[in-house]
Design a protein around this motif. Structure first.
Motif, PDB file in Angstrom:
ATOM      1  N   PRO A  68       3.916  -7.404  21.338  1.00  0.00           N
ATOM      2  CA  PRO A  68       5.215  -6.701  21.959  1.00  0.00           C
ATOM      3  C   PRO A  68       4.880  -5.292  22.730  1.00  0.00           C
ATOM      4  O   PRO A  68       5.976  -4.901  23.747  1.00  0.00           O
ATOM      5  CB  PRO A  68       6.001  -6.484  20.685  1.00  0.00           C
ATOM      6  CG  PRO A  68       5.751  -7.512  19.761  1.00  0.00           C
ATOM      7  CD  PRO A  68       4.397  -7.693  20.052  1.00  0.00           C
ATOM      8  N   LEU A  69       3.960  -4.537  22.255  1.00  0.00           N
ATOM      9  CA  LEU A  69       4.019  -3.366  22.748  1.00  0.00           C
ATOM     10  C   LEU A  69       3.349  -3.399  24.550  1.00  0.00           C
ATOM     11  O   LEU A  69       3.925  -2.643  25.104  1.00  0.00           O
ATOM     12  CB  LEU A  69       2.741  -2.544  22.092  1.00  0.00           C
ATOM     13  CG  LEU A  69       2.539  -1.141  22.496  1.00  0.00           C
ATOM     14  CD1 LEU A  69       3.559  -0.208  22.371  1.00  0.00           C
ATOM     15  CD2 LEU A  69       1.069  -0.733  21.842  1.00  0.00           C
ATOM     16  N   MET A  70       2.646  -4.498  24.608  1.00  0.00           N
ATOM     17  CA  MET A  70       2.036  -4.644  25.761  1.00  0.00           C
ATOM     18  C   MET A  70       2.937  -5.402  26.719  1.00  0.00           C
ATOM     19  O   MET A  70       2.918  -5.086  28.002  1.00  0.00           O
ATOM     20  CB  MET A  70       0.773  -5.631  25.912  1.00  0.00           C
ATOM     21  CG  MET A  70      -0.404  -4.969  24.917  1.00  0.00           C
ATOM     22  SD  MET A  70      -0.521  -3.083  25.380  1.00  0.00           S
ATOM     23  CE  MET A  70      -1.400  -3.074  26.742  1.00  0.00           C
ATOM     24  N   VAL A 173      -3.206  -8.579  26.258  1.00  0.00           N
ATOM     25  CA  VAL A 173      -2.987  -8.861  24.962  1.00  0.00           C
ATOM     26  C   VAL A 173      -4.047  -9.362  24.181  1.00  0.00           C
ATOM     27  O   VAL A 173      -4.501 -10.596  24.581  1.00  0.00           O
ATOM     28  CB  VAL A 173      -1.531  -9.455  24.767  1.00  0.00           C
ATOM     29  CG1 VAL A 173      -1.415  -9.444  23.170  1.00  0.00           C
ATOM     30  CG2 VAL A 173      -0.618  -9.026  25.219  1.00  0.00           C
ATOM     31  N   GLY A 174      -4.776  -8.620  23.192  1.00  0.00           N
ATOM     32  CA  GLY A 174      -6.035  -9.470  22.450  1.00  0.00           C
ATOM     33  C   GLY A 174      -6.647  -8.522  21.737  1.00  0.00           C
ATOM     34  O   GLY A 174      -6.607  -7.324  21.959  1.00  0.00           O
ATOM     35  N   ASP A 175      -7.676  -9.128  21.272  1.00  0.00           N
ATOM     36  CA  ASP A 175      -8.788  -8.353  20.521  1.00  0.00           C
ATOM     37  C   ASP A 175      -9.589  -7.457  21.674  1.00  0.00           C
ATOM     38  O   ASP A 175      -9.687  -7.886  22.722  1.00  0.00           O
ATOM     39  CB  ASP A 175      -9.651  -9.258  19.587  1.00  0.00           C
ATOM     40  CG  ASP A 175     -10.562  -8.541  18.939  1.00  0.00           C
ATOM     41  OD1 ASP A 175     -10.167  -7.769  17.889  1.00  0.00           O
ATOM     42  OD2 ASP A 175     -11.981  -8.283  19.326  1.00  0.00           O
ATOM     43  N   TYR A 176      -9.890  -6.146  21.167  1.00  0.00           N
ATOM     44  CA  TYR A 176     -10.701  -5.402  22.097  1.00  0.00           C
ATOM     45  C   TYR A 176     -11.884  -6.045  22.568  1.00  0.00           C
ATOM     46  O   TYR A 176     -12.230  -5.571  23.608  1.00  0.00           O
ATOM     47  CB  TYR A 176     -11.105  -4.144  21.289  1.00  0.00           C
ATOM     48  CG  TYR A 176     -12.172  -4.084  20.186  1.00  0.00           C
ATOM     49  CD1 TYR A 176     -11.813  -4.661  18.824  1.00  0.00           C
ATOM     50  CD2 TYR A 176     -13.404  -3.726  20.330  1.00  0.00           C
ATOM     51  CE1 TYR A 176     -12.727  -4.967  17.790  1.00  0.00           C
ATOM     52  CE2 TYR A 176     -14.319  -4.030  19.485  1.00  0.00           C
ATOM     53  CZ  TYR A 176     -14.113  -4.631  18.159  1.00  0.00           C
ATOM     54  OH  TYR A 176     -15.022  -4.718  17.133  1.00  0.00           O
ATOM     55  N   ARG A 177     -12.461  -6.877  22.030  1.00  0.00           N
ATOM     56  CA  ARG A 177     -13.838  -7.575  22.270  1.00  0.00           C
ATOM     57  C   ARG A 177     -13.818  -8.231  23.872  1.00  0.00           C
ATOM     58  O   ARG A 177     -14.404  -7.936  24.390  1.00  0.00           O
ATOM     59  CB  ARG A 177     -14.472  -8.405  21.215  1.00  0.00           C
ATOM     60  CG  ARG A 177     -14.944  -7.334  20.325  1.00  0.00           C
ATOM     61  CD  ARG A 177     -15.332  -8.372  19.024  1.00  0.00           C
ATOM     62  NE  ARG A 177     -14.422  -8.913  18.376  1.00  0.00           N
ATOM     63  CZ  ARG A 177     -14.320  -9.503  17.169  1.00  0.00           C
ATOM     64  NH1 ARG A 177     -15.464  -9.819  16.648  1.00  0.00           N
ATOM     65  NH2 ARG A 177     -13.213  -9.889  16.468  1.00  0.00           N
ATOM     66  N   MET A 191     -12.287   4.229  24.342  1.00  0.00           N
ATOM     67  CA  MET A 191     -11.667   3.531  23.062  1.00  0.00           C
ATOM     68  C   MET A 191     -11.292   4.380  22.173  1.00  0.00           C
ATOM     69  O   MET A 191     -11.998   5.693  21.702  1.00  0.00           O
ATOM     70  CB  MET A 191     -13.089   2.916  22.535  1.00  0.00           C
ATOM     71  CG  MET A 191     -13.394   1.505  23.408  1.00  0.00           C
ATOM     72  SD  MET A 191     -15.046   1.029  22.612  1.00  0.00           S
ATOM     73  CE  MET A 191     -16.278   1.927  23.420  1.00  0.00           C
ATOM     74  N   ASP A 192     -10.036   4.253  21.714  1.00  0.00           N
ATOM     75  CA  ASP A 192      -9.494   4.743  20.493  1.00  0.00           C
ATOM     76  C   ASP A 192      -9.118   3.801  19.450  1.00  0.00           C
ATOM     77  O   ASP A 192      -7.822   3.558  19.187  1.00  0.00           O
ATOM     78  CB  ASP A 192      -8.127   5.453  21.059  1.00  0.00           C
ATOM     79  CG  ASP A 192      -7.591   6.328  20.056  1.00  0.00           C
ATOM     80  OD1 ASP A 192      -8.141   6.727  19.171  1.00  0.00           O
ATOM     81  OD2 ASP A 192      -6.499   6.798  20.413  1.00  0.00           O
ATOM     82  N   PRO A 193     -10.162   3.394  18.787  1.00  0.00           N
ATOM     83  CA  PRO A 193      -9.936   2.296  17.750  1.00  0.00           C
ATOM     84  C   PRO A 193      -8.795   3.038  16.645  1.00  0.00           C
ATOM     85  O   PRO A 193      -8.851   4.158  16.263  1.00  0.00           O
ATOM     86  CB  PRO A 193     -10.920   1.792  17.171  1.00  0.00           C
ATOM     87  CG  PRO A 193     -11.984   3.093  17.474  1.00  0.00           C
ATOM     88  CD  PRO A 193     -11.435   3.565  18.654  1.00  0.00           C
ATOM     89  N   LEU A 209      -7.508  -2.523  10.545  1.00  0.00           N
ATOM     90  CA  LEU A 209      -8.640  -2.063  10.014  1.00  0.00           C
ATOM     91  C   LEU A 209      -9.807  -2.713  10.958  1.00  0.00           C
ATOM     92  O   LEU A 209      -9.818  -4.184  11.243  1.00  0.00           O
ATOM     93  CB  LEU A 209      -8.903  -2.399   8.930  1.00  0.00           C
ATOM     94  CG  LEU A 209      -8.272  -1.621   7.669  1.00  0.00           C
ATOM     95  CD1 LEU A 209      -8.736  -1.764   6.251  1.00  0.00           C
ATOM     96  CD2 LEU A 209      -9.130  -0.178   7.858  1.00  0.00           C
ATOM     97  N   LEU A 210     -10.750  -1.975  11.469  1.00  0.00           N
ATOM     98  CA  LEU A 210     -11.761  -2.574  12.234  1.00  0.00           C
ATOM     99  C   LEU A 210     -12.841  -2.675  11.226  1.00  0.00           C
ATOM    100  O   LEU A 210     -13.225  -1.975  10.390  1.00  0.00           O
ATOM    101  CB  LEU A 210     -12.436  -1.408  13.438  1.00  0.00           C
ATOM    102  CG  LEU A 210     -11.442  -1.639  14.618  1.00  0.00           C
ATOM    103  CD1 LEU A 210     -12.338  -1.161  15.798  1.00  0.00           C
ATOM    104  CD2 LEU A 210     -11.017  -2.650  15.090  1.00  0.00           C
ATOM    105  N   ASP A 211     -13.494  -3.893  11.653  1.00  0.00           N
ATOM    106  CA  ASP A 211     -14.819  -4.057  10.813  1.00  0.00           C
ATOM    107  C   ASP A 211     -15.811  -3.288  11.324  1.00  0.00           C
ATOM    108  O   ASP A 211     -15.887  -3.348  12.647  1.00  0.00           O
ATOM    109  CB  ASP A 211     -15.127  -5.716  10.863  1.00  0.00           C
ATOM    110  CG  ASP A 211     -16.395  -6.026  10.036  1.00  0.00           C
ATOM    111  OD1 ASP A 211     -17.404  -5.263  10.188  1.00  0.00           O
ATOM    112  OD2 ASP A 211     -16.403  -6.833   9.382  1.00  0.00           O
TER     113      ASP A 211
END
Ligand SMILES: C[S@@+](CC[C@H](N)C(=O)[O-])C[C@H]1O[C@@H](n2cnc3c(N)ncnc32)[C@H](O)[C@@H]1O
Length: 311
Positions: A68-70, A173-177, A191-193, A209-211
């Motif tokens: 929704p943010l994007m 939209v999706g995972d940073y990777r 990057m601002d995780p 929470l990032l691994d």
């Protein structure tokens, strides 16, 4: 570009953790030419906005896991009149019954995920902080002392952000990777995780929470591919710090920016300075011709000079 550079930076999306105040200090480590900037954890895109405004980026890729943010970003950029009018309608309709109105909008957002509801909620909720429950429902409470940004001010921010970003922004939209995989050596990645210490929810759609191991493995891959990146990580307020230190083998340059007294600490009557850490990749340090140092500290005075100069 000269006209843009004189403009005040717009920030249409109130967002906890926004880097808009720190952006001038971060831009100081950008290469001088205009380039493509990738923000895999975009949030309210404080650094991208400042970079375009200052002519340091001519294209930006904004990615976030929060769909929704994007979608809200897409509306702000592509249909500024529509989203500004929808926000004004909600803001005016709340007057005199703000508490119940907030709850009603929150329920509507949870049913429909429509972007104008999200904008209203972010403008009105406690600390502009996104919180979801385990069902993925927005469950943050309203800040009952505030009405949220006035519609005329919001309209200015929305229109200005749209003028700045339209035609040069890709939203994903999706995972940073997925964003990191598309980075090229000519780009800069900012990057601002989410901080490790801050666990907001367990819903994988909004995982906060990032691994750490997976994340640093991805940084290693960026290093091997000679990607220029800047990472915001491990913020400290007073004696408290968040997050594990970055592994030595990444060869990162650590810069501690002492941004002075945090407003929250002042409110609580504490004498704490906020120290923000950024890390530069070896490829970026070489590209900007910075003498290779492992650790640098920027004092509050230098920080305020940078802030005045840049925005
Ligand atoms: C600290 S905020 C970024 C704030 C941003 N720098 C700004 O100026 O507003 C971190 C963002 O990362 C997003 N996020 C969390 N996990 C993610 C993931 N795995 N992939 C992409 N984005 C993620 C969150 O939704 C949040 O918007």
């Amino acid at each position: 570009m000269i006209v843009l550079a004189m403009m005040k930076a717009p920030h249409p999306i109130p967002y906890q953790g926004s880097k808009r105040l720190l952006a001038p200090a971060i831009l100081a480590y950008f290469p001088k030419n205009s380039l493509r900037l990738l923000e895999p954890f975009a949030g309210a895109a404080g650094v991208s906005i400042a970079a375009v405004l200052k002519g340091r980026a001519d294209r930006v890729v904004l990615n976030d896991i929060n769909e929704p943010l994007m979608c809200l970003w897409k509306c702000i950029i592509e249909s500024p009149e529509i989203i500004a009018a929808a926000y004004a309608r909600l803001w005016k309709a709340q007057l005199g019954r703000q508490r119940e109105y907030y709850d009603a909008v929150r329920s509507k957002f949870n049913e429909t995920h429509q972007t104008h509801y999200l904008l209203y909620l972010l403008a009105r909720c406690v600390k502009a902080s996104v919180r979801y429950n385990s069902e993925g429902e927005f469950n943050q409470s309203p800040d009952n002392r505030r009405l949220g940004m006035n519609p005329e001010t919001m309209q200015w921010h929305i229109f200005a952000a749209s003028r700045l970003l339209k035609g040069r922004t890709t939203i994903t939209v999706g995972d940073y990777r997925q964003t990191l995989n598309s980075a090229e050596p000519e780009d800069v990645v900012y990057m601002d995780p989410p901080y490790q210490g801050v666990c907001l929810n367990r819903d994988p759609r909004y995982i906060s929470l990032l691994d750490f191991e997976v994340f640093t493995e991805n940084l290693r891959s960026l290093k091997d591919r000679q990607i220029s990146f800047i990472l915001s990580y491990d913020g400290k307020t007073g004696g408290k710090s968040y997050g594990r230190p970055m592994p030595e083998d990444l060869g990162l340059t650590h810069i501690e920016i002492d941004a002075g007294r945090s407003s929250q600490a002042t409110l609580l009557g504490r004498n704490h300075n906020t120290v923000e850490s950024i890390y530069l990749s070896p490829a970026l340090v070489e590209r900007i011709g910075m003498p290779s140092k492992k650790h640098l500290t920027i004092a509050p005075k230098q920080f305020s000079l940078l802030a005045q100069d840049a925005i």
